[in-house]
Scaffold this motif. Sequence first.
Motif, mmCIF file in Angstrom:
data_model
loop_
_atom_site.group_PDB
_atom_site.id
_atom_site.type_symbol
_atom_site.label_atom_id
_atom_site.label_comp_id
_atom_site.label_asym_id
_atom_site.label_seq_id
_atom_site.Cartn_x
_atom_site.Cartn_y
_atom_site.Cartn_z
ATOM 1 N N PRO A 1 -18.734 25.920 -4.655
ATOM 2 C CA PRO A 1 -18.188 25.282 -3.454
ATOM 3 C C PRO A 1 -17.062 26.113 -2.858
ATOM 4 O O PRO A 1 -16.365 26.851 -3.562
ATOM 5 N N GLY A 2 -16.909 26.010 -1.569
ATOM 6 C CA GLY A 2 -15.818 26.703 -0.885
ATOM 7 C C GLY A 2 -15.210 25.806 0.165
ATOM 8 O O GLY A 2 -15.862 24.883 0.683
ATOM 9 N N ALA A 3 -13.953 26.065 0.490
ATOM 10 C CA ALA A 3 -13.257 25.320 1.536
ATOM 11 C C ALA A 3 -12.633 26.302 2.505
ATOM 12 O O ALA A 3 -12.001 27.276 2.091
ATOM 13 N N LEU A 4 -12.820 26.064 3.791
ATOM 14 C CA LEU A 4 -12.345 26.976 4.832
ATOM 15 C C LEU A 4 -11.404 26.227 5.768
ATOM 16 O O LEU A 4 -11.783 25.215 6.366
ATOM 17 N N LEU A 5 -10.192 26.739 5.885
ATOM 18 C CA LEU A 5 -9.183 26.128 6.748
ATOM 19 C C LEU A 5 -9.160 26.804 8.110
ATOM 20 O O LEU A 5 -9.223 28.037 8.205
ATOM 21 N N ARG A 6 -9.044 26.005 9.158
ATOM 22 C CA ARG A 6 -8.799 26.510 10.505
ATOM 23 C C ARG A 6 -7.537 25.844 11.043
ATOM 24 O O ARG A 6 -7.369 24.630 10.909
ATOM 25 N N THR A 7 -6.671 26.641 11.664
ATOM 26 C CA THR A 7 -5.480 26.094 12.290
ATOM 27 C C THR A 7 -5.758 25.862 13.781
ATOM 28 O O THR A 7 -6.773 26.280 14.320
ATOM 29 N N ARG A 8 -4.815 25.206 14.418
ATOM 30 C CA ARG A 8 -4.852 25.160 15.874
ATOM 31 C C ARG A 8 -4.563 26.565 16.412
ATOM 32 O O ARG A 8 -3.991 27.408 15.715
ATOM 33 N N ILE B 1 -6.349 30.561 13.355
ATOM 34 C CA ILE B 1 -6.269 31.312 12.105
ATOM 35 C C ILE B 1 -7.257 30.689 11.121
ATOM 36 O O ILE B 1 -7.274 29.464 10.933
ATOM 37 N N ILE B 2 -8.065 31.528 10.483
ATOM 38 C CA ILE B 2 -9.108 31.073 9.565
ATOM 39 C C ILE B 2 -8.825 31.665 8.192
ATOM 40 O O ILE B 2 -8.572 32.867 8.074
ATOM 41 N N ALA B 3 -8.877 30.825 7.156
ATOM 42 C CA ALA B 3 -8.626 31.310 5.797
ATOM 43 C C ALA B 3 -9.379 30.458 4.780
ATOM 44 O O ALA B 3 -9.250 29.230 4.797
ATOM 45 N N PRO B 4 -10.164 31.068 3.889
ATOM 46 C CA PRO B 4 -10.687 30.326 2.743
ATOM 47 C C PRO B 4 -9.535 29.848 1.864
ATOM 48 O O PRO B 4 -8.491 30.504 1.782
ATOM 49 N N SER B 5 -9.722 28.730 1.182
ATOM 50 C CA SER B 5 -8.647 28.186 0.354
ATOM 51 C C SER B 5 -8.405 29.015 -0.896
ATOM 52 O O SER B 5 -7.300 28.994 -1.454
ATOM 53 N N ASP C 1 -14.979 34.298 -5.994
ATOM 54 C CA ASP C 1 -14.551 33.027 -6.576
ATOM 55 C C ASP C 1 -15.694 32.419 -7.400
ATOM 56 O O ASP C 1 -16.787 32.198 -6.890
ATOM 57 N N ASN C 2 -15.449 32.139 -8.699
ATOM 58 C CA ASN C 2 -16.510 31.618 -9.565
ATOM 59 C C ASN C 2 -16.256 30.196 -10.044
ATOM 60 O O ASN C 2 -16.842 29.756 -11.032
ATOM 61 N N ARG C 3 -15.393 29.458 -9.348
ATOM 62 C CA ARG C 3 -15.179 28.054 -9.717
ATOM 63 C C ARG C 3 -16.431 27.223 -9.415
ATOM 64 O O ARG C 3 -17.073 27.396 -8.379
ATOM 65 N N GLU C 4 -16.736 26.291 -10.317
ATOM 66 C CA GLU C 4 -17.871 25.401 -10.104
ATOM 67 C C GLU C 4 -17.474 24.160 -9.321
ATOM 68 O O GLU C 4 -18.345 23.418 -8.844
ATOM 69 N N ASP C 5 -16.190 23.910 -9.210
ATOM 70 C CA ASP C 5 -15.681 22.779 -8.438
ATOM 71 C C ASP C 5 -14.440 23.227 -7.682
ATOM 72 O O ASP C 5 -13.755 24.179 -8.089
ATOM 73 N N LEU C 6 -14.135 22.557 -6.590
ATOM 74 C CA LEU C 6 -12.916 22.863 -5.868
ATOM 75 C C LEU C 6 -11.707 22.628 -6.752
ATOM 76 O O LEU C 6 -11.708 21.740 -7.616
ATOM 77 N N ASP D 1 -8.929 21.344 -6.025
ATOM 78 C CA ASP D 1 -8.190 20.114 -5.719
ATOM 79 C C ASP D 1 -8.959 19.372 -4.632
ATOM 80 O O ASP D 1 -10.030 19.815 -4.191
ATOM 81 N N THR D 2 -8.419 18.254 -4.184
ATOM 82 C CA THR D 2 -9.037 17.531 -3.086
ATOM 83 C C THR D 2 -8.878 18.338 -1.794
ATOM 84 O O THR D 2 -7.941 19.139 -1.660
ATOM 85 N N PRO D 3 -9.786 18.176 -0.835
ATOM 86 C CA PRO D 3 -9.701 18.983 0.380
ATOM 87 C C PRO D 3 -8.368 18.876 1.111
ATOM 88 O O PRO D 3 -7.865 19.879 1.638
#
Length: 360
Positions: free
Chosen positions: A217-224, A249-253, A260-265, A267-269
């Motif tokens: 899993p991956g999480a991607l942040l976007r700013t205003r 601004i775009i950045a993976p968490s 990244d080899n984590r099987e789960d995030l 933390d919470t989004p």
Amino acid sequence: MVKEKVIIVGAGLIGASIAYRLAAQGADVTVVEAAQAASGASGHSFGWINASFLANEAHHQFRVQGIEAYRRLQTDLPELSVTWPGCLWWEEQGEGLERMQAQLEALGYPVERLDGRAFAARAPAIPAPGEALFFPSEGVVDAAHLTRLLLESASAMGARSIFGCAAEGIEVRSGRVAGLRIVQGVLPADHIVIAAGNGSTDLMAGVDVALPMLRRPGALLRTRAVPSILHHVMVSPDLEVRQDSAGRIIAPSSAAHQADNREDLADTPDRLADDTLMRLRTLLPGVDLVQDQIAVALRPVPGDGLPVVGQCGPDGLYLAVMHSGVTLGALIGELAAEEMLSGSENKLLTGYRPQRFSAC
């Protein structure tokens, strides 16, 4: 002459690229998608086209070919918004930076070494590290926009798309694909391409083809949006960052998200968003950063981390699943269409065949 009837399962970047190239060569193409175009990983991608991330020398050269394929695609589709800002990399200093430079130079990859002053000239908004590497050949693309553009272009050449329609199985007759099962019945086909990312495993299991996938899993942040401050892809020890054409601004968490080899995030989004935004503010002091959104998706990573591409199982069945689909998307469209319509095998794909997981 009767056209070859091809069904492509999956309307992400890989499926759309294959659809575009097949339609351009006169095939009768139908794309079948359980949700909407770019609704999975392609819609939540960092969008970095690069060959500085690599598993081995062959993988590096494959990704270099991926970069070149985008330049060909830009010639074919002038409206395609791929830009080539290059990448500033200072994920490591000292021996780590030396190793990275030596490895890439030995592979013939363009690399420039920058001191702090030269870095500051390129990225004045970021506190300069002691040294950095610059990879000038690397690019960025909005993968969701590209996916939709490829599907629209394929449609202009006669391809069709069916959205909101889940594939349930592959019909086989006398050792050859005959059609795709959906809830309403069977869609006839001479060829079927499975390009459904993590959703490909169950479909392949139905024809006794193993496709092990890692949970990534991956999480991607976007700013205003903020004023233009970043002109390259930035790879720091804590974050990979870029600014899109809208100013966001775009950045993976996760730092070094490609490895990244984590099987789960972690933390919470919402907490991941807060943490990523805090690191962004450290990286970009004085910039007023406000979160717009964080998106979570499962990246389609095969069991050994390498692409899976090629004919397998019954005749007429083709598989195309990989990470990073962004770097390789344009190239896979070319190679898959060539192999399917000519019956030949391209040597570039030799190390990435599905047969490495099971006898097909």
